[in-house]
Design an enzyme around this catalytic site. Structure first.
Site, PDB file in Angstrom:
ATOM      1  N   SER A  84       0.833  -1.059   0.152  1.00  0.00           N
ATOM      2  CA  SER A  84      -0.296  -0.018   0.093  1.00  0.00           C
ATOM      3  C   SER A  84       0.938   1.181  -0.125  1.00  0.00           C
ATOM      4  CB  SER A  84      -0.999  -0.067   1.316  1.00  0.00           C
ATOM      5  OG  SER A  84      -2.034   0.984   1.067  1.00  0.00           O
ATOM      6  N   ASP A 121      -5.440  -3.818  -2.924  1.00  0.00           N
ATOM      7  CA  ASP A 121      -4.540  -3.405  -1.826  1.00  0.00           C
ATOM      8  C   ASP A 121      -4.061  -4.672  -1.137  1.00  0.00           C
ATOM      9  OD1 ASP A 121      -3.532  -2.802   0.838  1.00  0.00           O
ATOM     10  OD2 ASP A 121      -4.210  -0.679   0.429  1.00  0.00           O
TER      11      ASP A 121
END
Length: 629
Positions: A374, A493
């Site tokens: 991320s 993600d």
């Protein structure tokens, strides 16, 4: 097929006794005599298979020289590399104990010499020596304890340097690399002329492979040199001579040295010396490192993808030979002492990563490989670009001056946030740093990022391909940011599966020390009201000043961002154990979307890193930090 010989040169008896005493201790005279009488000399060429999983066990082996890899087939038939077998280790004895088929496949990485003891003589040995039985049982127990764990690669001893383009200054590069490796141990640099001189016979290294006498004399000398040094650098010729071929077969690891501005086509050395057709040929190819050489003034590498198209199993390393720190990085990768830095995800809290990196830079701790999830993947990219810390900090401050997550969808069909602003901010930052259009494999330092493959319900580690797309996939929080399509799969993600990917770093070849920067909350968040408020009550509460709000509830975007990493957070303790230095900056009062607080968040990361690193310097400077500088 293995070549077994009952005759054995006299020098091997002394060498064998040394190995046996190292592994088994001082043996009873009868046991030692039995071993020396019945051991047979076995020669394996690089790429040949010693034993296969499922075959009956008819003998055990002791490795005299060389290196082998152990593979175990999973239930679906895929081969998993478990460990490497090096000088002085015993293999194949488990089947002799249990009378079960071979539990693994062993393949020679390089030309190797072993000695073989048949099943009948093995049982006689156990009957007369309890000491041997105990030592072998201990080895089996240790092996069973590690087979289910991560793949392990032992440090290579003999490294071949093969020039695969014109203009490689091989001798100078080898000496410079040896200087760096000497910080880790004893180093010998050996080319054809030096070995000829040591053997006292000019041209002996140019004899064909069919010359058995020359092969044994050369093997004896190389083994003696290897036994006396921690690293041996074998310098190949510029053409595929018999000596170059011998270098490729005798090495634990091969460095393919190429001037990056030359042709990417396979060199004659690669075609004639490195092509293998054995079923486990991949075992040999995996030990190749493609070292691309660049001028010191080059801003960013480019075109690495074309090099790897012809060498799909080689790992790329970018080096500027004129820069000592680049050669030091190559030496650390070779010696398995490279430093890995792992950045966790956490929204705007990830801006603290820049402060941690600043603290590392101030203390002269070089980072060789970096990875993250991320926002951690974005910050890891900045480290891998290898730009001055002041330049990186200024770029990040400018990029996040405007919230990258502020372009909300009026009709959120797939995500609350459009994601266009984030793409623009990240791509502009890359362009300013000279990395526009960069592929992951073009980065100066080793890099990976973690995404979640929604289509296959699995974690996906991205090590190659377009850098911008990899980062955007890793940072695409489900429900908050739009996912990315990659090779027909939907990626989002990586925090869903692995928000703090230390385990990935531990599995990379060359990494010996790991610094991990976690962003998980230290304290549990408890609610001081019994019932959830309604929509209008929440809306009225949000219109009040922050200090006067009644409900301490996250926003929808923050809630989605946090809930996606709950599984990863549950793995925090396990990940922390895999770090040599663990950092968790105190960011409890920093929200996941507070991007405009860059300077404050960066400073908190810096101050925390200083406390951790300075504490480590006082407690364990020699054992932890000193080798990294």
């Amino acid at each position: 097929m293995e070549q077994v010989s009952d005759s054995r040169p006299q020098y091997l008896d002394a060498l064998l006794q040394q190995h046996l005493r190292t592994f088994l201790g001082e043996l009873e005279p009868g046991a030692m005599a039995l071993l020396l009488e019945h051991l047979q000399w076995v020669e394996l060429a690089g790429g040949e298979t010693l034993m296969r999983q499922g075959e009956p066990g008819d003998a055990m082996y002791i490795t005299v020289s060389g290196r082998l890899r152990t593979y175990i087939a999973d239930e679906d038939g895929r081969q998993r590399m478990v460990r490497e077998v090096t000088r002085g280790q015993v293999v194949g004895e488990m089947s002799l104990y249990t009378d079960e088929p071979r539990s693994a496949t062993l393949v020679a990485i390089r030309d190797s010499v072993l000695v073989r003891l048949s099943k009948a003589e093995f049982k006689r040995l156990l009957a007369i020596s309890a000491q041997v039985s105990i030592a072998l049982t201990r080895q089996i127990i240790r092996r069973l304890q590690t087979e289910s764990g991560p793949t392990t690669n032992d440090r290579p001893v003999t490294i071949g340097l093969l020039p695969i383009t014109e203009g490689v200054e091989l001798a100078a590069l080898a000496e410079a690399l040896a200087t760096q490796l000497r910080k880790q141990g004893r180093v010998a640099v050996l080319d054809r002329a030096r070995l000829d001189a040591q053997l006292g016979e000019p041209g002996i290294t140019e004899r064909p492979r069919t010359d058995a006498d020359a092969n044994r004399r050369i093997a004896m000398q190389l083994d003696a040199i290897e036994a006396a040094h921690d690293f041996v650098l074998l310098l190949g010729d510029t053409t595929p001579t018999p000596w170059t071929s011998r270098c490729s077969r005798h090495c634990d690891e091969l460095l393919l040295l190429a001037n990056a501005d030359q042709s990417v086509r396979l060199h004659a050395i690669e075609k004639e010396c490195l092509v293998r057709h054995a079923p486990y040929g991949q075992a040999s190819e995996a030990s190749q490192m493609l070292v691309l050489l660049h001028p010191a003034q080059l801003h960013m590498p480019a075109g690495t993808k074309a090099w790897l198209k012809h060498r799909p199993l080689a790992e790329p390393v970018h080096i500027r030979p004129a820069l000592e720190r680049d050669l030091a990085r190559l030496a650390r990768l070779i010696s398995r002492t490279a430093v890995g830095l792992v950045f966790a995800g956490g929204g705007a809290r990830g801006l603290a990563h820049m402060g941690v990196y600043r603290a590392l830079q101030e203390r002269g701790i070089e980072i060789d490989v970096v990875g993250g999830t991320s926002i951690g993947s974005v910050m890891a990219t900045l480290v891998a670009l290898d730009q001055p810390i002041a330049t990186l900090t200024a770029t990040v401050r400018k990029a996040f001056a405007r919230s990258p997550t502020g372009d909300f969808n009026l009709i959120p069909m797939l995500s609350l946030i459009k994601g266009r602003r984030l793409r623009r901010i990240v791509s502009q930052a890359l362009a300013e740093l000279g990395g526009a259009g960069t592929q992951i494999e073009d980065l100066w330092k080793g890099y990976y990022c973690v995404a979640t493959n929604y289509s296959q319900a699995s974690e996906q580690v991205l090590k190659r391909g377009p850098l911008l797309d990899a980062m955007l996939a890793s940072i695409a929080i489900p429900g908050a940011l739009p996912p990315l399509i990659h090779e027909g799969d939907l990626l989002c993600d990586g925090g869903t599966f692995n928000n703090f990917p230390v385990d990935v770093m531990r599995g990379l070849r060359g990494v010996g020390k790991v610094i991990g920067v976690d962003l998980s909350f230290k304290r549990l968040r408890r609610m001081d009201h019994a019932d959830m408020p309604g929509t209008w009550a929440l809306l009225r509460d949000r219109l009040r000043p922050r200090a006067k709000r009644r409900y301490r509830l996250p926003s929808l975007a923050t809630y989605l961002m946090n809930v996606t990493i709950l599984y990863s957070t549950s793995r925090q303790r396990q990940a922390r154990k895999l770090t040599d230095i663990y950092m968790n900056p105190p960011l409890d009062r920093v929200g996941m979307l507070q991007w405009k607080r860059f300077d404050e968040i960066e400073q908190q990361g810096y101050e925390h890193a200083c406390l951790v690193l300075d504490g480590s310097l006082q407690v364990a400077q020699e054992s932890v930090l000193q080798p990294w500088v």
